[in-house]
Enzyme design. Structure first.
Site: not given
Ligand SMILES: NC(=O)CC[C@H](N)C(=O)O
Length: 309
Positions: A68, A245, A193, A263, A65
């Protein structure tokens, strides 16, 4: 005063290691389940070029994430603020990062912010290029430039593992296609993605990127303005309001710096005008944030008075 030696960081790493056992590595992406839970590393990069680090600093991890924020910066550079925020909102959700709930209840249907999966998919959709491969190359080149590391690439095994299992993300993307937020082929978007999320680096690279954001988008070593000032400001604001989050409020109180987690266990911190932080600790708490990484940042925030509030 900010940290002045590797030894200071090492002491904090040793203390933060105590909470590792209270978390777990992510396993919903099968390849991430192979991570070694006990790893922990931190790096601090200052605009004058000093780098302090401690722990398992050569360990590579995937951005997940954290990517992002960087994809958002590129989409804003590609299209400008108005276009991007017609398609993705600016508000925190209070829901888990992969929640589908608010996509339906929000009218007109658009994801609430670019830091949740739905919003990130909408943002990745906006990255310009002639093909999925070209769009990914552009993102990779952007991240190489931000980290001053031409060797940055992605982890094919983790990208494939996520691609093969990402049905919840597919569901989010299809929902948004139905509502015209996404207009491209969903499998191509999932390919892009999942590769984006699997871009790999160590905590030193991540601290350098955090520092560019801290310096309003300017690479302090080359003086190159890689990200426009307004785009860097928007990215850091999202990091404060949505970066951790549905633990972003608590994190703002306990640590008080712009930060984004992933994550795989990474956290990128960006202390305005001061420094960038890169952390890796794959043991996660129940919200999906690095449990020892958060402990480390709480201790650093107290010891070095980092909170901006
Ligand atoms: N919280 C994350 O790091 C989520 C990223 C992960 N690639 C997903 O889309 O679920």
């Amino acid at each position: 005063m900010l940290c002045q030696s590797n030894d200071e960081l090492q002491l904090l790493v040793n203390q933060a290691r105590e909470v590792i056992e209270d978390g777990n590595v992510a396993d919903y992406i099968p390849a991430l389940a192979k991570a070694e839970q006990n790893k922990l590393s931190v790096a601090l990069f200052y605009p004058d070029g000093r780098l302090y680090s401690a722990g398992d600093t050569s360990e590579n991890f995937t951005l997940q994430s954290i990517s992002k924020v960087l994809a958002l910066a590129l989409a804003l550079i590609d299209h400008g603020e108005e276009y991007v925020f017609q398609r993705v909102g600016k508000e925190p959700t209070g829901d888990p990062f992969n929640s589908i709930a608010k996509l339906e209840t929000n009218k007109p249907s658009k994801p609430l912010n670019p830091m949740i999966n739905a919003g990130a998919l909408a943002v990745t959709h906006m990255i310009k290029g002639e093909s999925v491969g070209h769009r990914f190359e552009r993102l990779l080149e952007f991240i190489r430039c931000l980290s001053s590391n031409e060797t940055i690439s992605y982890n094919e095994e983790i990208a494939k593992s996520e691609y093969d299992t990402a049905d919840l993300n597919r569901a989010l993307a299809f929902f948004m296609k139905q509502h015209d937020v996404i207009t491209e082929n969903i499998e191509g978007l999932m390919d892009l993605y999942t590769k984006q999320c699997a871009i790999e680096m160590n905590c030193n690279d991540l601290a350098r990127i955090g520092c560019v954001l801290a310096m309003d988008g300017r690479n302090p070593e080359t003086d190159e303005q890689i990200i426009p000032v307004d785009v860097a400001r928007i990215c850091k604001t999202f990091m404060v309001t949505c970066g951790m989050y549905n633990a972003s409020g608590e994190f703002a109180i306990n640590v008080g710096i712009p930060a984004k987690s992933g994550v795989a266990g990474g956290i990128m911190g960006s202390i305005p005008k001061k420094c960038g932080i890169g952390i890796f600790g794959p043991s996660l708490d129940d919200k999906g944030n690095s449990i020892a990484g958060i402990r480390l940042l709480e201790m650093m925030s107290r010891q070095y008075s980092l909170s901006m509030f």
